[in-house]
Design an enzyme around this catalytic site. Sequence first.
Site, PDB file in Angstrom:
ATOM      1  N   SER A  87       0.794  -1.240   0.000  1.00  0.00           N
ATOM      2  CA  SER A  87       0.000   0.000   0.000  1.00  0.00           C
ATOM      3  C   SER A  87       0.819   1.279   0.000  1.00  0.00           C
ATOM      4  CB  SER A  87      -0.951   0.008   1.201  1.00  0.00           C
ATOM      5  OG  SER A  87      -2.006  -0.893   0.993  1.00  0.00           O
ATOM      6  N   LYS A  90      -0.051   3.786  -2.634  1.00  0.00           N
ATOM      7  CA  LYS A  90      -1.135   4.761  -2.569  1.00  0.00           C
ATOM      8  C   LYS A  90      -0.653   6.209  -2.511  1.00  0.00           C
ATOM      9  CE  LYS A  90      -4.291   1.325  -0.808  1.00  0.00           C
ATOM     10  NZ  LYS A  90      -4.593   0.473   0.343  1.00  0.00           N
ATOM     11  N   SER A 142      -6.053   3.343   4.420  1.00  0.00           N
ATOM     12  CA  SER A 142      -5.487   2.506   3.353  1.00  0.00           C
ATOM     13  C   SER A 142      -6.547   1.598   2.720  1.00  0.00           C
ATOM     14  CB  SER A 142      -4.325   1.652   3.890  1.00  0.00           C
ATOM     15  OG  SER A 142      -3.526   1.175   2.828  1.00  0.00           O
TER      16      SER A 142
END
Length: 440
Positions: A87, A90, A142
């Site tokens: 993640s 992101k 997230s």
Amino acid sequence: MNLECGKLVEKAEKSVDNFRKTVKKCGICLILCAAMWITTTAEVHAEPEKEIKEPEGLYAQSAVLMDADSGRILFAKNGQEERAMASTTKIMTCILALENGNLDDTVTASARAASQPEVHLGVREGEQFQLRHLLYSLMLESHNDAAVVIAEHIGTSVEGFADMMNEKARQAGCTQTHFVTPNGLDASDEEGSHHTTAEDLARIMKYCIMDSPQKSVFLEITRTESYEFTNIDGSRGFSCNNHNAFLKMMEGALSGKTGFTGEAGYCYIGALQRDDRTFIVSLLACGWPNNKGYKWADTKKLMTYGIDFFHYQEVCRDVDTGTVPVQGGIPDGNRFNGTASVHTIAGQGEGSGTQTDGDESPEGVGKKILLRDDDEILVHVEKEESLDAPVSEGDPVGKIFYMLGDEVLFTRKIIADEAVEVRDYRWCLEKLGEIFFMRV
């Protein structure tokens, strides 16, 4: 009478002998004291400076410490090894949305978005949100479904958005990064797996917090502790809390993003600003369950290393660039016989690959760069062996290279500080005339 004189002489000799012994003892004491003082002083002055050691015992399989201002890598452990990044992806999704969307845009969740696995916001197909709200969902919690909703809105499709991500990565200087998904879930396409390197991930963070026109909004979102919002029709409410624990671990923590997948392990990308210095730490494959804390230990260790041992130093010291012979030029001093040369000086700075555009000092003087306290700047001068007349003031003669090992930190031009005209037939006649009339 002779006996008394003899006694007096004997007594005097004993006194002299005692005096000599006393002086000798005192002298020995003085010598010993002096020696001890010299030894003590030598020990004080000979004590070596504290040795600076690179961080050891890092948990991460790949790690990088970067100077966010220049983009220079200050420390790397397997910094160019390609790995999944989970993640931490992101941060790219967020910055692209900020640059290409409007925070007040209304976005609609597709069936694909609604089917994303945990961690997710729980969007429903057809449900609508404000883009602004989903960016907080993306960066604080997230949420994987929020990432897909954002990607489909900005890039029309996940695949179209991935193309935008890869193009932005190239613009940021990444050469070993390939995006497939907007949320970092392990995936592959015909061009390879979803991956980056610790160095490339640091470059993306540098872009997000230092170079992007939307850097201030990015920082505002990623530093928010908690955030509440509803969908467009107000039928459902949501609450997000920031899971970037590093924000409260060290003074000056700026931003960051955690990540985890089974393939990537625990990952982290974070930034910290202390005084006039900004550092970025990038960690990939920093442990697997149950070792969530490894990433925080590594981040603090690398940030502390940067804070303690890296400071700004002036790069462009003054250099005597000397003179260069000029073939066919008027001799020095305007004499009839002799050699011609031109005096040179250090001119304009030219920068280097470690600097950002526009980060040039007009004359190089005062140019500073973040260096380790024991780094030694080497100066290498390259000049023309000779020049052909005529030479004009300001003509390029060579370059000065300011180097750290094999890395060129900064360069400055060497230029002619004066003009040298051609020694031609007309000048010779005029000079001979001057000499003749001076002698007449």
